[in-house]
Design a protein around this motif. Structure first.
Motif, PDB file in Angstrom:
ATOM      1  N   MET A   1      61.443  58.595  68.275  1.00 17.65           N
ATOM      2  CA  MET A   1      62.714  58.487  68.990  1.00 17.65           C
ATOM      3  C   MET A   1      63.508  57.261  68.535  1.00 17.65           C
ATOM      4  N   GLU A   2      62.820  56.219  68.101  1.00 18.15           N
ATOM      5  CA  GLU A   2      63.491  54.965  67.776  1.00 18.15           C
ATOM      6  C   GLU A   2      64.470  55.111  66.615  1.00 18.15           C
ATOM      7  N   ASN A   3      64.174  56.034  65.708  1.00 16.51           N
ATOM      8  CA  ASN A   3      65.021  56.190  64.526  1.00 16.51           C
ATOM      9  C   ASN A   3      65.939  57.408  64.603  1.00 16.51           C
ATOM     10  N   ILE A   4      66.058  57.992  65.808  1.00 24.35           N
ATOM     11  CA  ILE A   4      66.951  59.135  65.995  1.00 24.35           C
ATOM     12  C   ILE A   4      68.241  58.651  66.647  1.00 24.35           C
ATOM     13  N   LEU A   5      69.364  59.078  66.114  1.00 21.53           N
ATOM     14  CA  LEU A   5      70.661  58.716  66.670  1.00 21.53           C
ATOM     15  C   LEU A   5      71.469  59.977  66.946  1.00 21.53           C
ATOM     16  N   TYR A   6      72.336  59.884  67.930  1.00 20.69           N
ATOM     17  CA  TYR A   6      73.230  60.990  68.274  1.00 20.69           C
ATOM     18  C   TYR A   6      74.661  60.477  68.238  1.00 20.69           C
ATOM     19  N   LEU A   7      75.528  61.186  67.554  1.00 20.49           N
ATOM     20  CA  LEU A   7      76.952  60.854  67.531  1.00 20.49           C
ATOM     21  C   LEU A   7      77.717  62.065  68.028  1.00 20.49           C
ATOM     22  N   GLY A   8      78.482  61.894  69.086  1.00 26.05           N
ATOM     23  CA  GLY A   8      79.231  63.025  69.618  1.00 26.05           C
ATOM     24  C   GLY A   8      80.378  62.562  70.486  1.00 26.05           C
ATOM     25  N   GLY A   9      81.273  63.477  70.733  1.00 20.14           N
ATOM     26  CA  GLY A   9      82.422  63.180  71.574  1.00 20.14           C
ATOM     27  C   GLY A   9      83.419  64.316  71.485  1.00 20.14           C
TER      28      GLY A   9
ATOM     29  N   ARG B   1      80.705  58.651  71.166  1.00 21.64           N
ATOM     30  CA  ARG B   1      79.582  57.778  71.498  1.00 21.64           C
ATOM     31  C   ARG B   1      78.488  57.951  70.456  1.00 21.64           C
ATOM     32  N   ILE B   2      77.855  56.850  70.106  1.00 19.14           N
ATOM     33  CA  ILE B   2      76.658  56.916  69.288  1.00 19.14           C
ATOM     34  C   ILE B   2      75.509  56.411  70.155  1.00 19.14           C
ATOM     35  N   CYS B   3      74.441  57.190  70.218  1.00 21.40           N
ATOM     36  CA  CYS B   3      73.343  56.906  71.143  1.00 21.40           C
ATOM     37  C   CYS B   3      72.031  56.733  70.386  1.00 21.40           C
ATOM     38  N   GLY B   4      71.180  55.881  70.912  1.00 23.44           N
ATOM     39  CA  GLY B   4      69.882  55.646  70.304  1.00 23.44           C
ATOM     40  C   GLY B   4      69.457  54.206  70.506  1.00 23.44           C
ATOM     41  N   ALA B   5      68.538  53.759  69.662  1.00 22.55           N
ATOM     42  CA  ALA B   5      68.021  52.395  69.773  1.00 22.55           C
ATOM     43  C   ALA B   5      69.134  51.379  69.523  1.00 22.55           C
TER      44      ALA B   5
ATOM     45  N   LYS C   1      69.213  48.505  68.123  1.00 25.35           N
ATOM     46  CA  LYS C   1      69.289  47.846  66.812  1.00 25.35           C
ATOM     47  C   LYS C   1      70.043  48.685  65.786  1.00 25.35           C
ATOM     48  N   TRP C   2      70.111  50.004  66.020  1.00 28.60           N
ATOM     49  CA  TRP C   2      70.841  50.878  65.101  1.00 28.60           C
ATOM     50  C   TRP C   2      72.229  51.230  65.615  1.00 28.60           C
ATOM     51  N   ARG C   3      72.321  51.542  66.913  1.00 24.24           N
ATOM     52  CA  ARG C   3      73.576  52.101  67.417  1.00 24.24           C
ATOM     53  C   ARG C   3      74.713  51.086  67.430  1.00 24.24           C
ATOM     54  N   LYS C   4      74.427  49.837  67.762  1.00 25.20           N
ATOM     55  CA  LYS C   4      75.505  48.851  67.869  1.00 25.20           C
ATOM     56  C   LYS C   4      76.152  48.548  66.515  1.00 25.20           C
ATOM     57  N   PRO C   5      75.373  48.259  65.471  1.00 24.29           N
ATOM     58  CA  PRO C   5      76.036  48.018  64.175  1.00 24.29           C
ATOM     59  C   PRO C   5      76.722  49.262  63.624  1.00 24.29           C
ATOM     60  N   LEU C   6      76.131  50.441  63.877  1.00 24.60           N
ATOM     61  CA  LEU C   6      76.763  51.668  63.387  1.00 24.60           C
ATOM     62  C   LEU C   6      78.052  51.965  64.138  1.00 24.60           C
ATOM     63  N   ALA C   7      78.084  51.653  65.431  1.00 28.71           N
ATOM     64  CA  ALA C   7      79.314  51.853  66.205  1.00 28.71           C
ATOM     65  C   ALA C   7      80.437  50.991  65.639  1.00 28.71           C
TER      66      ALA C   7
ATOM     67  N   ASP D   1      78.912  52.731  72.104  1.00 25.80           N
ATOM     68  CA  ASP D   1      77.472  52.957  71.982  1.00 25.80           C
ATOM     69  C   ASP D   1      76.846  53.122  73.355  1.00 25.80           C
ATOM     70  N   ASN D   2      75.731  53.857  73.402  1.00 30.68           N
ATOM     71  CA  ASN D   2      75.051  54.174  74.654  1.00 30.68           C
ATOM     72  C   ASN D   2      73.568  54.367  74.362  1.00 30.68           C
ATOM     73  N   GLY D   3      72.704  53.972  75.292  1.00 28.42           N
ATOM     74  CA  GLY D   3      71.266  54.057  75.057  1.00 28.42           C
ATOM     75  C   GLY D   3      70.625  55.369  75.459  1.00 28.42           C
ATOM     76  N   ASP D   4      71.362  56.255  76.153  1.00 25.45           N
ATOM     77  CA  ASP D   4      70.762  57.488  76.673  1.00 25.45           C
ATOM     78  C   ASP D   4      70.836  58.605  75.637  1.00 25.45           C
ATOM     79  N   LEU D   5      69.883  58.610  74.730  1.00 23.71           N
ATOM     80  CA  LEU D   5      69.850  59.609  73.661  1.00 23.71           C
ATOM     81  C   LEU D   5      69.568  61.005  74.201  1.00 23.71           C
ATOM     82  N   VAL D   6      68.593  61.125  75.109  1.00 28.41           N
ATOM     83  CA  VAL D   6      68.141  62.444  75.560  1.00 28.41           C
ATOM     84  C   VAL D   6      69.251  63.206  76.280  1.00 28.41           C
TER      85      VAL D   6
END
Length: 265
Positions: free
Chosen positions: A1-9, A25-29, A31-37, A49-54
């Protein structure tokens, strides 16, 4: 799960390409989502960015399911704004119910998450597919890969969610029958779409009949705060031990191997 990201909107690809204003929103860990956002953000494309991937993955699959029904309702009612609004209310109720069943503390259906649902029901390949089916301009024999449109993700998503929510391990208490049932029994729109698209037992008109029956039923129980019917499930899974996510035809399939103890709402 740590290396999975979701981008949607609320993003229609052609409109994003034309630099029409949108957010996502980009969701996931973290350390990844904030720089990618920060990397993805543009003047015309705002990325949060948001932490609720599921929750976002589940909603990302469900919106395609219910978008097909939205297209059918639009075609069958001659684009009635009232009928489409009623459908929107009921389908989002089912979406919230399902999300609360699969996620311990899901993100609220608001902001980009709600907007993504709205735009998918309003304009997208799945809604287009539902409209064409209801107008009999295409048939189920055409398949779910359409030239010029790509894969209609909602078809396989209907089957996957129906089968997932039919599992006895997820049983919940029925609001009026005082017995435990599979969650899918509390999702009449999902049931109707399964009968139309997968079993092919009824015609597209079945979704409109389901909507009428749904409107005449006694509402399911509300939550402790008096929220909308079925906005919370009667039971929560207190812990998802294994949650594997894999993409098939662009849809997220979720396999829940084991649930921890359940508690009453």
């Amino acid at each position: 799960m740590e290396n999975i990201l979701y981008l949607g909107g609320p993003n229609i690809a052609s409109e994003i390409y034309n630099k029409e204003y949108a957010n996502a929103r980009i969701c996931g860990a973290e350390k990844w989502r904030k720089p990618l956002a920060r990397f993805l953000r543009q003047p015309h494309f705002i990325v949060w960015d948001n932490g609720d991937l599921v929750t976002h993955e589940v909603m990302g699959g469900l919106k395609n399911v219910y978008a097909i029904g939205a297209g059918m309702i639009a075609a069958l009612t001659n684009e009635s704004a009232t009928s489409k609004s009623v459908y929107f209310a009921f389908c989002t109720s089912e979406m919230i119910f399902i999300t609360h069943l699969l996620t311990e503390e899901p993100e609220k259906l608001a902001g980009p998450l709600l907007a993504d649902t709205y735009v998918t029901l309003l304009k997208g390949r799945n809604a287009w597919y539902g409209q064409k089916l209801a107008k009999k301009e295409i048939s189920l024999e055409t398949g779910d890969i359409i030239k010029g449109k790509g894969t209609i993700q909602g078809v396989s998503a209907v089957k996957a969610f129906y089968e997932l929510l039919s599992q006895s391990s997820l049983n919940v208490r029925h609001p009026s029958r005082n017995e435990h049932v599979a969650p899918v029994e509390l999702c009449p729109i999902l049931q109707a779409l399964y009968k139309i698209l997968i079993l092919r037992e009824v015609s597209c008109e079945g979704i409109l009949e389901t909507l009428k029956r749904r409107d005449n039923e006694r509402p399911a129980r509300t939550d402790r705060n008096g929220s909308e019917p079925r906005s919370l499930s009667p039971f929560f899974a207190s812990k998802i031990v294994v949650l594997a996510i894999g993409r098939v035809h662009g849809f997220v399939y979720m396999y829940i191997d084991e649930y921890g103890g359940r508690r009453r709402n």
